[in-house]
Design a protein around this motif. Sequence first.
Motif, PDB file in Angstrom:
ATOM      1  N   ILE A  19       0.833  -1.200   0.000  1.00  0.00           N
ATOM      2  CA  ILE A  19       0.000   0.000   0.000  1.00  0.00           C
ATOM      3  C   ILE A  19       0.869   1.253   0.000  1.00  0.00           C
ATOM      4  O   ILE A  19       0.632   2.202  -0.752  1.00  0.00           O
ATOM      5  N   GLY A  20       1.892   1.249   0.827  1.00  0.00           N
ATOM      6  CA  GLY A  20       2.799   2.390   0.857  1.00  0.00           C
ATOM      7  C   GLY A  20       3.546   2.564  -0.447  1.00  0.00           C
ATOM      8  O   GLY A  20       3.682   3.685  -0.954  1.00  0.00           O
ATOM      9  N   LEU A  21       4.021   1.459  -1.033  1.00  0.00           N
ATOM     10  CA  LEU A  21       4.795   1.531  -2.272  1.00  0.00           C
ATOM     11  C   LEU A  21       3.905   1.898  -3.456  1.00  0.00           C
ATOM     12  O   LEU A  21       4.287   2.726  -4.300  1.00  0.00           O
ATOM     13  N   PHE A  22       2.729   1.298  -3.552  1.00  0.00           N
ATOM     14  CA  PHE A  22       1.798   1.643  -4.626  1.00  0.00           C
ATOM     15  C   PHE A  22       1.423   3.127  -4.550  1.00  0.00           C
ATOM     16  O   PHE A  22       1.297   3.801  -5.569  1.00  0.00           O
ATOM     17  N   GLY A  23       1.229   3.626  -3.339  1.00  0.00           N
ATOM     18  CA  GLY A  23       0.861   5.027  -3.166  1.00  0.00           C
ATOM     19  C   GLY A  23       1.972   5.972  -3.580  1.00  0.00           C
ATOM     20  O   GLY A  23       1.714   7.042  -4.144  1.00  0.00           O
ATOM     21  N   ARG A  24       3.220   5.593  -3.328  1.00  0.00           N
ATOM     22  CA  ARG A  24       4.358   6.457  -3.673  1.00  0.00           C
ATOM     23  C   ARG A  24       4.757   6.354  -5.145  1.00  0.00           C
ATOM     24  O   ARG A  24       4.989   7.362  -5.806  1.00  0.00           O
ATOM     25  N   ASP A  25       4.847   5.114  -5.657  1.00  0.00           N
ATOM     26  CA  ASP A  25       5.407   4.899  -6.991  1.00  0.00           C
ATOM     27  C   ASP A  25       4.365   4.648  -8.067  1.00  0.00           C
ATOM     28  O   ASP A  25       4.687   4.689  -9.257  1.00  0.00           O
ATOM     29  N   GLY A  26       3.134   4.364  -7.680  1.00  0.00           N
ATOM     30  CA  GLY A  26       2.116   4.015  -8.663  1.00  0.00           C
ATOM     31  C   GLY A  26       2.092   2.515  -8.901  1.00  0.00           C
ATOM     32  O   GLY A  26       3.045   1.794  -8.597  1.00  0.00           O
ATOM     33  N   PHE A  27       0.991   2.041  -9.479  1.00  0.00           N
ATOM     34  CA  PHE A  27       0.807   0.604  -9.658  1.00  0.00           C
ATOM     35  C   PHE A  27       1.687   0.045 -10.775  1.00  0.00           C
ATOM     36  O   PHE A  27       2.144  -1.088 -10.700  1.00  0.00           O
ATOM     37  N   ALA A  28       1.921   0.828 -11.813  1.00  0.00           N
ATOM     38  CA  ALA A  28       2.713   0.333 -12.939  1.00  0.00           C
ATOM     39  C   ALA A  28       4.184   0.200 -12.574  1.00  0.00           C
ATOM     40  O   ALA A  28       4.846  -0.773 -12.948  1.00  0.00           O
ATOM     41  N   ARG A  29       4.723   1.163 -11.845  1.00  0.00           N
ATOM     42  CA  ARG A  29       6.150   1.167 -11.533  1.00  0.00           C
ATOM     43  C   ARG A  29       6.515   0.179 -10.432  1.00  0.00           C
ATOM     44  O   ARG A  29       7.591  -0.422 -10.454  1.00  0.00           O
ATOM     45  N   ALA A  30       5.656   0.023  -9.454  1.00  0.00           N
ATOM     46  CA  ALA A  30       5.949  -0.891  -8.345  1.00  0.00           C
ATOM     47  C   ALA A  30       5.952  -2.335  -8.842  1.00  0.00           C
ATOM     48  O   ALA A  30       5.122  -2.733  -9.661  1.00  0.00           O
ATOM     49  N   THR A  31       6.897  -3.108  -8.375  1.00  0.00           N
ATOM     50  CA  THR A  31       7.024  -4.505  -8.786  1.00  0.00           C
ATOM     51  C   THR A  31       6.915  -5.415  -7.566  1.00  0.00           C
ATOM     52  O   THR A  31       7.017  -4.968  -6.422  1.00  0.00           O
ATOM     53  N   VAL A  32       6.728  -6.702  -7.841  1.00  0.00           N
ATOM     54  CA  VAL A  32       6.698  -7.686  -6.762  1.00  0.00           C
ATOM     55  C   VAL A  32       8.027  -7.668  -6.009  1.00  0.00           C
ATOM     56  O   VAL A  32       8.074  -7.750  -4.773  1.00  0.00           O
ATOM     57  N   ARG A  33       9.113  -7.522  -6.756  1.00  0.00           N
ATOM     58  CA  ARG A  33      10.438  -7.507  -6.128  1.00  0.00           C
ATOM     59  C   ARG A  33      10.588  -6.289  -5.204  1.00  0.00           C
ATOM     60  O   ARG A  33      11.123  -6.403  -4.094  1.00  0.00           O
ATOM     61  N   SER A  34      10.094  -5.115  -5.649  1.00  0.00           N
ATOM     62  CA  SER A  34      10.231  -3.917  -4.815  1.00  0.00           C
ATOM     63  C   SER A  34       9.334  -3.992  -3.587  1.00  0.00           C
ATOM     64  O   SER A  34       9.695  -3.526  -2.511  1.00  0.00           O
ATOM     65  N   VAL A  35       8.161  -4.598  -3.735  1.00  0.00           N
ATOM     66  CA  VAL A  35       7.280  -4.801  -2.581  1.00  0.00           C
ATOM     67  C   VAL A  35       7.949  -5.731  -1.580  1.00  0.00           C
ATOM     68  O   VAL A  35       7.927  -5.492  -0.364  1.00  0.00           O
ATOM     69  N   ALA A  36       8.547  -6.796  -2.097  1.00  0.00           N
ATOM     70  CA  ALA A  36       9.222  -7.756  -1.215  1.00  0.00           C
ATOM     71  C   ALA A  36      10.353  -7.079  -0.446  1.00  0.00           C
ATOM     72  O   ALA A  36      10.519  -7.303   0.764  1.00  0.00           O
ATOM     73  N   ALA A  37      11.122  -6.243  -1.146  1.00  0.00           N
ATOM     74  CA  ALA A  37      12.217  -5.534  -0.487  1.00  0.00           C
ATOM     75  C   ALA A  37      11.691  -4.593   0.588  1.00  0.00           C
ATOM     76  O   ALA A  37      12.268  -4.478   1.677  1.00  0.00           O
ATOM     77  N   GLU A  38      10.584  -3.931   0.288  1.00  0.00           N
ATOM     78  CA  GLU A  38       9.977  -3.005   1.246  1.00  0.00           C
ATOM     79  C   GLU A  38       9.494  -3.743   2.493  1.00  0.00           C
ATOM     80  O   GLU A  38       9.596  -3.231   3.614  1.00  0.00           O
ATOM     81  N   ALA A  39       8.977  -4.951   2.297  1.00  0.00           N
ATOM     82  CA  ALA A  39       8.440  -5.733   3.413  1.00  0.00           C
ATOM     83  C   ALA A  39       9.500  -6.576   4.104  1.00  0.00           C
ATOM     84  O   ALA A  39       9.245  -7.154   5.170  1.00  0.00           O
ATOM     85  N   GLY A  40      10.680  -6.669   3.492  1.00  0.00           N
ATOM     86  CA  GLY A  40      11.741  -7.469   4.087  1.00  0.00           C
ATOM     87  C   GLY A  40      11.534  -8.954   3.924  1.00  0.00           C
ATOM     88  O   GLY A  40      11.904  -9.745   4.813  1.00  0.00           O
ATOM     89  N   VAL A  41      10.920  -9.364   2.795  1.00  0.00           N
ATOM     90  CA  VAL A  41      10.687 -10.783   2.529  1.00  0.00           C
ATOM     91  C   VAL A  41      11.178 -11.090   1.118  1.00  0.00           C
ATOM     92  O   VAL A  41      11.617 -10.207   0.387  1.00  0.00           O
ATOM     93  N   SER A  42      11.076 -12.324   0.713  1.00  0.00           N
ATOM     94  CA  SER A  42      11.486 -12.723  -0.635  1.00  0.00           C
ATOM     95  C   SER A  42      10.334 -12.518  -1.611  1.00  0.00           C
ATOM     96  O   SER A  42       9.161 -12.580  -1.215  1.00  0.00           O
ATOM     97  N   ASP A  97      -0.159   6.989   4.000  1.00  0.00           N
ATOM     98  CA  ASP A  97      -0.118   5.933   2.993  1.00  0.00           C
ATOM     99  C   ASP A  97      -1.499   5.677   2.405  1.00  0.00           C
ATOM    100  O   ASP A  97      -1.651   5.445   1.201  1.00  0.00           O
ATOM    101  N   GLU A  98      -2.513   5.704   3.259  1.00  0.00           N
ATOM    102  CA  GLU A  98      -3.877   5.482   2.797  1.00  0.00           C
ATOM    103  C   GLU A  98      -4.309   6.559   1.808  1.00  0.00           C
ATOM    104  O   GLU A  98      -4.885   6.264   0.747  1.00  0.00           O
ATOM    105  N   ILE A  99      -4.018   7.817   2.122  1.00  0.00           N
ATOM    106  CA  ILE A  99      -4.392   8.924   1.250  1.00  0.00           C
ATOM    107  C   ILE A  99      -3.662   8.818  -0.085  1.00  0.00           C
ATOM    108  O   ILE A  99      -4.258   8.995  -1.158  1.00  0.00           O
ATOM    109  N   ALA A 100      -2.355   8.535  -0.041  1.00  0.00           N
ATOM    110  CA  ALA A 100      -1.575   8.416  -1.270  1.00  0.00           C
ATOM    111  C   ALA A 100      -2.085   7.265  -2.131  1.00  0.00           C
ATOM    112  O   ALA A 100      -2.162   7.374  -3.367  1.00  0.00           O
ATOM    113  N   TYR A 101      -2.466   6.167  -1.489  1.00  0.00           N
ATOM    114  CA  TYR A 101      -2.978   5.013  -2.235  1.00  0.00           C
ATOM    115  C   TYR A 101      -4.292   5.352  -2.934  1.00  0.00           C
ATOM    116  O   TYR A 101      -4.506   5.014  -4.095  1.00  0.00           O
TER     117      TYR A 101
END
Length: 235
Positions: A19-42, A97-101
């Motif tokens: 939610i935070g990443l989609f709100g900042r970078d948009g849905f097209a730019r954000a990737t599964v890999r970047s979400v994983a990095a943001e969450a600290g998982v694989s 984050d909610e507002i940005a999303y």
Amino acid sequence: MRSTAEDLTTRARIRDAAIGLFGRDGFARATVRSVAAEAGVSPGLVIHHFGSKAGLRDVCDQHVLAQTASQGREKADPGTTRLLIQDYLNNPHEYADEIAYIRQSLGDESDAGDAFFDGVVSQTEDIIHTGIKAGTIRAFEDVRATAVVIASNSLSMLMLGRHVSRALGTPVSEPHGIGPELLRHLTLPALDIYTHGFYTDSRFLESAREALHHQPSTTEGSMPRDPGNRRRGVA
């Protein structure tokens, strides 16, 4: 996001990071890999829980809509409205984050973006019905259309926050322009309009009703005249 302690599972942490990443970078730019990095998982763990980025976005949509629905029900009750306003004024960062999303969703011209707006309208419609039943909101002739108007007015503040802040001379809160000072300026005028109305009597409403009553709807097979023909002198 304002997750409860019980909700802080791995799945919830990934969702909140998305939610935070989609709100900042948009849905097209954000990737599964970047979400994983943001969450600290694989990345594989993200796919394990959500199947795909589209599946992850759907879960994020439902979570944000659930948050707005909860806030909307609170707004339908005069007592809890005060608590909601105070919570935002004291903790604006928890809503960022909610507002940005929501802003990203409204600007996304896709089926998912359309579904998100439709979800907000449906929630608003439910809130109106709840308020009517509770006696805090008056009955309307067309609840669905009223819900569209109210939802559109409310959401427009998220899209125009920076301009509204400038017009009122309040500090512009980046990146969405919605901050505590803007809320302080707009809350009472908005509630004053919703409480007492804008016009002093019903003459404008009756004039509109009369005009619409005598104007056939285009859906009834009558197309409006081309104003260009009128300007060119064509009947």
